[in-house]
Design an enzyme around this catalytic site. Structure first.
Site, short mmCIF file in Angstrom:
data_model
loop_
_atom_site.label_atom_id
_atom_site.label_comp_id
_atom_site.label_asym_id
_atom_site.label_seq_id
_atom_site.Cartn_x
_atom_site.Cartn_y
_atom_site.Cartn_z
CE LYS A 68 -4.41 -1.35 0.29
NZ LYS A 68 -5.50 -0.82 -0.57
CB SER A 123 -0.98 -8.05 -0.59
OG SER A 123 -1.83 -8.73 0.30
#
Length: 504
Positions: free
Chosen positions: A50, A303
């Site tokens: 992110k 992720s």
């Protein structure tokens, strides 16, 4: 499409982000019979991809916009990226997070300079509050996924994958929450490697993008599961939906057990601990590979790694079931030692991972047992058939969510009419036959009234057992147990035993 590609190729991410490695997973590759690689976004400064999108968006804000501060809504990983990026640019950041956000993520946001506002039970609740605060304060809203600059920043993950793996890639697997990562990766991989499949992965209880694509329009789910909190989004973004609809080859859905098994796979090969949403793509890769045998290379994006340590207990419990390495069975049998002995002989040397039993006085014993499986998916069916052939009533609990979450820990309780019951805590050697040796050490007049065992991966198993023996025979009981040679402690007078197990 051209504009999306241009944004990805010119994205500013490396002022704060790093180019993460594309690591091979040799053990999993050998098991699947094809090369598998993992894109290690868990190694970013905020332990998640992110940071790429957050920095790319905030880096482009004007000094005037930055002076009013930035605000975002996030379940945790985007929040950390925004907090770090804003701090680097000298701006104030307000981060609205659901109250269900793991504490490790809340603490990490505060440590990176973000002012945390906890609001609502889901991302959507936090999102609505963040939009309200945006209107009230004039702060710049940094969307976690539905923003062209954020999508472009996440797309650099795909750019790195195709650069790092010059050989053909059969498929790239990407987790989907709101769809920012999937949209960015799909755009650049489709542009540079049109022959490579791009496959999104969602939890079966949060199929946000799949529901939208199937319906042909954006939909809002009534609720989503929170186990993989990083992808717990009820509605995809407008731009991410458009890109994913046009660019993804398919979307694979996976359950909690499959995600936990993928976390274990990542740990086994890399000693890294992924968060549930971080292992989501690998879980989808394994599911897809089983349905599409072949030898082509597969890539999954890890992720993130922002997981609360105490969640690992649950993950470890579910991982064995998720990879088909454990069967959970409810077995009914006559409540006598001969039935127990025949039952254990039927297991034929298999490793028992769990054994829960409490005397009921009804003449029938109901046992919750876990058995390790090592020979493939057929082994569980063969075992159940053998037990039923031996006269036992068997129910398969391996896919029963209530049994896995609750009932396995509730087998037992207080029992009345057991004079002379002793509650003993043992350490059993982790080898086949240990329990049978324990049973055979008991005299016929001594009844087994309780048994709880769970394999913890050590070389000894920890067992709580109840034995009903007349007070005059206690010395003989202890002598028999001493001869058996298993270390034990008498817990009959333990307050926990008296409160929850003693029926006298």
């Amino acid at each position: 499409m051209q504009e999306t590609i241009r944004r990805i190729l010119t994205a500013r991410v490396y002022d704060v982000a790093i180019e993460t490695p594309l690591d091979p997973l040799p053990r999993l590759s050998a098991r699947l019979g094809r090369p598998v690689r993992l894109k290690r976004e868990d190694l970013q400064p905020v332990f998640s991809f992110k940071i790429r999108g957050a920095w790319n968006k905030i880096a482009g804000l004007s000094p005037e916009a930055l002076s009013r501060g930035v605000i975002c809504a996030s379940a945790g990983n985007h929040a950390q990226g925004v907090a770090l990026a804003a701090t680097r640019r000298g701006a104030k950041s307000t981060i609205v997070m659901p109250v269900t956000t793991p504490a490790i993520k809340v603490a990490a946001v505060r440590a990176r300079g973000g002012q945390v506002v906890l609001h609502g039970d889901s991302f959507d609740d936090a999102y609505a509050e963040a939009r309200r605060l945006e209107a009230e304060t004039g702060a710049a809203f940094i969307h976690p996924f539905d923003d062209p600059e954020v999508i472009a920043g996440q797309g650099t993950v795909g750019l790195e994958i195709v650069r790092q793996h010059s050989d053909p890639i059969e498929a790239v697997f990407v987790p989907i929450g709101g769809g920012g990562l999937a949209a960015g990766v799909a755009a650049i991989v489709r542009f540079l490697r049109p022959e490579t499949k791009i496959i999104g992965v969602e939890p079966v209880d949060a199929p946000t993008m799949k529901a939208a694509i199937d319906a042909g329009q954006l939909v809002t789910l009534d609720q989503v599961g929170l186990f993989a909190d990083g992808v717990a989004v009820r509605r995809a973004g407008t731009e991410t939906f458009r890109l994913c609809r046009d660019l993804l080859d398919e979307i694979v859905l996976v359950d909690t057990d499959a995600i936990c098994a993928a976390i274990k796979d990542i740990f086994d090969d890399s000693r890294a601990v992924a968060e549930p949403s971080g292992a989501l793509a690998l879980a989808g890769l394994k599911t897809w590979s089983a349905a599409h045998p072949g030898s082509g290379s597969l890539v999954a994006v890890n992720s993130g790694a922002n997981v609360n340590f105490d969640r690992l207990r649950h993950i470890a419990e579910r991982a064995e079931i998720g990879e088909g390495a454990e069967a959970l069975l409810a077995v009914a049998m006559a409540d006598d030692r001969d039935a127990y002995s025949r039952f254990l002989r039927t297991l034929d040397g298999r490793s028992v991972t769990e054994f829960n039993y409490r005397w009921s006085g009804e003449g029938v014993a109901h046992i919750f047992v876990g058995v390790a499986l090592r020979s493939g998916p057929h082994e569980k069916d063969d075992l159940i058939a053998a037990l039923r052939g031996g006269g036992y009533v068997v129910e398969d609990m391996s896919d029963n969510e209530t049994a896995k979450l609750h009932v396995r820990y509730m087998v037992g309780g207080r029992a009345s009419g057991l004079p002379g019951e002793r509650i003993l805590r043992f350490q059993f050697p982790e080898r086949p036959g240990a329990f049978l040796g324990f049973l055979n050490s008991l005299q016929p007049a001594w009844n087994l009234t309780l048994f709880h065992y769970r394999n913890h991966g050590d070389d000894v198993g920890r067992v709580l057992a109840g034995i009903s023996a007349p007070p005059a025979e206690l010395d003989a009981l202890h002598a028999a147990l001493d001869r058996l040679g298993y270390p034990y402690v008498d817990e009959t007078d333990n307050p926990a035993t008296r409160l929850f197990l003693d029926g006298t």
